[in-house]
Design an enzyme around this catalytic site. Structure first.
Site, PDB file in Angstrom:
ATOM      1  N   SER A   7       0.723  -1.263  -0.120  1.00 13.21           N
ATOM      2  CA  SER A   7      -0.286   0.199  -0.165  1.00 13.21           C
ATOM      3  C   SER A   7       0.708   1.483   0.102  1.00 13.21           C
ATOM      4  O   SER A   7       0.360   2.453  -0.426  1.00 13.21           O
ATOM      5  CB  SER A   7      -0.682   0.173   0.940  1.00 13.21           C
ATOM      6  OG  SER A   7      -0.331  -0.259   2.100  1.00 13.21           O
TER       7      SER A   7
ATOM      8  N   SER B 139      -0.731   1.921   8.167  1.00 15.78           N
ATOM      9  CA  SER B 139       0.013   0.726   7.275  1.00 15.78           C
ATOM     10  C   SER B 139       1.406   0.063   7.525  1.00 15.78           C
ATOM     11  O   SER B 139       1.801   0.989   8.271  1.00 15.78           O
ATOM     12  CB  SER B 139       0.211   1.050   6.169  1.00 15.78           C
ATOM     13  OG  SER B 139      -1.794   1.231   5.830  1.00 15.78           O
ATOM     14  N   ASP B 140       1.896  -0.893   7.285  1.00 15.37           N
ATOM     15  CA  ASP B 140       3.379  -1.420   7.872  1.00 15.37           C
ATOM     16  C   ASP B 140       4.135  -0.739   5.908  1.00 15.37           C
ATOM     17  O   ASP B 140       3.830  -0.680   5.488  1.00 15.37           O
ATOM     18  CB  ASP B 140       3.214  -3.276   8.078  1.00 15.37           C
ATOM     19  CG  ASP B 140       2.849  -3.866   6.587  1.00 15.37           C
ATOM     20  OD1 ASP B 140       2.250  -3.756   5.597  1.00 15.37           O
ATOM     21  OD2 ASP B 140       2.279  -5.465   6.871  1.00 15.37           O
TER      22      ASP B 140
ATOM     23  N   GLU C 133       6.771  -2.620   3.887  1.00 17.41           N
ATOM     24  CA  GLU C 133       7.140  -3.382   2.832  1.00 17.41           C
ATOM     25  C   GLU C 133       8.593  -3.299   2.551  1.00 17.41           C
ATOM     26  O   GLU C 133       8.196  -2.516   0.753  1.00 17.41           O
ATOM     27  CB  GLU C 133       6.622  -3.883   2.376  1.00 17.41           C
ATOM     28  CG  GLU C 133       4.967  -4.764   3.099  1.00 17.41           C
ATOM     29  CD  GLU C 133       3.852  -5.087   2.512  1.00 17.41           C
ATOM     30  OE1 GLU C 133       3.202  -5.960   3.115  1.00 17.41           O
ATOM     31  OE2 GLU C 133       2.937  -4.693   2.049  1.00 17.41           O
TER      32      GLU C 133
ATOM     33  N   GLU D 119      10.802  -9.299   9.616  1.00 20.90           N
ATOM     34  CA  GLU D 119       9.751  -8.778   9.917  1.00 20.90           C
ATOM     35  C   GLU D 119      10.121  -8.962  11.123  1.00 20.90           C
ATOM     36  O   GLU D 119       9.728  -9.771  11.870  1.00 20.90           O
ATOM     37  CB  GLU D 119       8.636  -9.808   9.689  1.00 20.90           C
ATOM     38  CG  GLU D 119       7.685  -9.462   9.250  1.00 20.90           C
ATOM     39  CD  GLU D 119       6.116 -10.351   8.764  1.00 20.90           C
ATOM     40  OE1 GLU D 119       4.683  -9.928   8.302  1.00 20.90           O
ATOM     41  OE2 GLU D 119       6.672 -11.528   8.250  1.00 20.90           O
TER      42      GLU D 119
ATOM     43  N   GLU E  26     -15.276 -28.292  -4.502  1.00 19.77           N
ATOM     44  CA  GLU E  26     -14.853 -28.354  -2.786  1.00 19.77           C
ATOM     45  C   GLU E  26     -15.792 -27.875  -2.282  1.00 19.77           C
ATOM     46  O   GLU E  26     -16.386 -27.596  -1.276  1.00 19.77           O
ATOM     47  CB  GLU E  26     -13.382 -28.100  -2.747  1.00 19.77           C
ATOM     48  CG  GLU E  26     -13.062 -28.874  -1.113  1.00 19.77           C
ATOM     49  CD  GLU E  26     -11.744 -29.152  -0.562  1.00 19.77           C
ATOM     50  OE1 GLU E  26     -11.468 -29.469   0.262  1.00 19.77           O
ATOM     51  OE2 GLU E  26     -10.901 -29.320  -1.662  1.00 19.77           O
TER      52      GLU E  26
ATOM     53  N   LYS F  47     -19.001 -29.035   0.842  1.00 20.03           N
ATOM     54  CA  LYS F  47     -18.673 -28.174   2.067  1.00 20.03           C
ATOM     55  C   LYS F  47     -20.155 -28.023   2.134  1.00 20.03           C
ATOM     56  O   LYS F  47     -21.070 -27.994   2.681  1.00 20.03           O
ATOM     57  CB  LYS F  47     -18.061 -27.563   2.074  1.00 20.03           C
ATOM     58  CG  LYS F  47     -16.792 -28.399   2.382  1.00 20.03           C
ATOM     59  CD  LYS F  47     -15.482 -27.215   2.419  1.00 20.03           C
ATOM     60  CE  LYS F  47     -14.129 -27.445   2.561  1.00 20.03           C
ATOM     61  NZ  LYS F  47     -13.995 -29.214   3.902  1.00 20.03           N
TER      62      LYS F  47
END
Length: 253
Positions: free
Chosen positions: A39, A49-50, A52, A67, A145, A149
């Site tokens: 972001s 926000s982190d 990266e 990290e 699948e 279910k």
């Protein structure tokens, strides 16, 4: 208040530059390129926000990550070699629309040879048959699948799993649409809203997404009906576009 705390975009960019300088000091001439992704690179980051970062090293054999949190903010640095990153960027799996936007929007910090632009071009040049194969794979390995279910729950329960399953089915449908259109989603929070912008979508997809996004997942019968409607629409849509589930009564090898 325990972290994370609000950090401005300017502060995060400054932190990223500091981290990039530390990487250059540690690895020197072995660094091919360093860039911000996520972001922060897209300019859609929020105050929590982190940070990266991708760091491309020429002599590295196996990739690894750092990290950590400072207490106020969180950062992640992914280190890998050129070959591995290119392979990852040009591989198409079921979640490609969610995972691969990073390769198109990297913000370079240190990139003297234009590696990230080259990477963007390679990520965008994957052949259509690869995307078609990923759609067919998603239909069998995920969606078939999920519907199994769903029908089990209709017969024997537990209905408490229906809300989570509805989210999985809607998200799986969004992945198929992203693969079909060769478009990536900006963030996980925008997968369903952005998928609804596609004009070519299966019948029932809009209804299911609106139900999921509303959060009103307490009516079991409504969930069952919406998911079945979408599944039927998805089968018709898939047939129209040549995405076929291969049926076999024996092991296919």
């Amino acid at each position: 208040m325990y972290g994370p705390r609000e950090v401005t975009r300017e502060e995060k960019i400054n932190i990223a530059n500091v981290l990039a300088n530390q990487l250059l000091e540690k690895y020197g001439a072995d660094v091919e390129a360093i860039g911000i992704y996520g972001s922060l690179a897209r300019k859609t980051d929020g105050p929590f926000s982190d940070i990266e970062i991708k760091c491309v090293l020429n002599s590295l054999e196996d990739g690894f990550s750092y990290e950590w949190t400072s207490g106020d903010w969180k950062a992640e640095i992914n280190l890998d070699n050129k070959e591995n990153i290119v392979e990852e960027a040009t591989t198409v799996e079921e979640d490609w629309p969610l995972t691969h936007g990073q390769f198109f929007t990297i913000l370079p910090i240190h990139d003297p040879k234009g590696f990230f632009e080259e990477l963007r071009q390679k990520a965008g040049s994957v052949d259509n048959p690869i995307f078609k194969e990923a759609v067919c794979k998603t239909l069998v390995e995920e969606m078939y699948e999920y519907i199994g279910k769903l029908r089990n729950i209709k017969i024997q329960g537990p209905e408490t799993f229906l809300p989570a399953l509805a989210i999985k089915i809607a998200t799986g449908g969004a992945m198929i649409l992203g693969l079909h259109h060769k478009r990536y989603y900006t963030t996980a929070a925008q997968v369903l809203p952005e998928a609804l912008l596609f004009s070519d979508q299966p019948s029932g997809f809009d209804e299911l997404c609106q139900l999921v996004m509303s959060g009103r997942l307490y009516d079991s019968q409504r969930i069952l009906d919406a998911c079945e409607h979408f599944w039927n629409g998805l089968m018709d849509w898939s047939k129209k576009h040549g995405y076929m589930i291969n049926y076999s009564n024996s092991v296919p090898f």
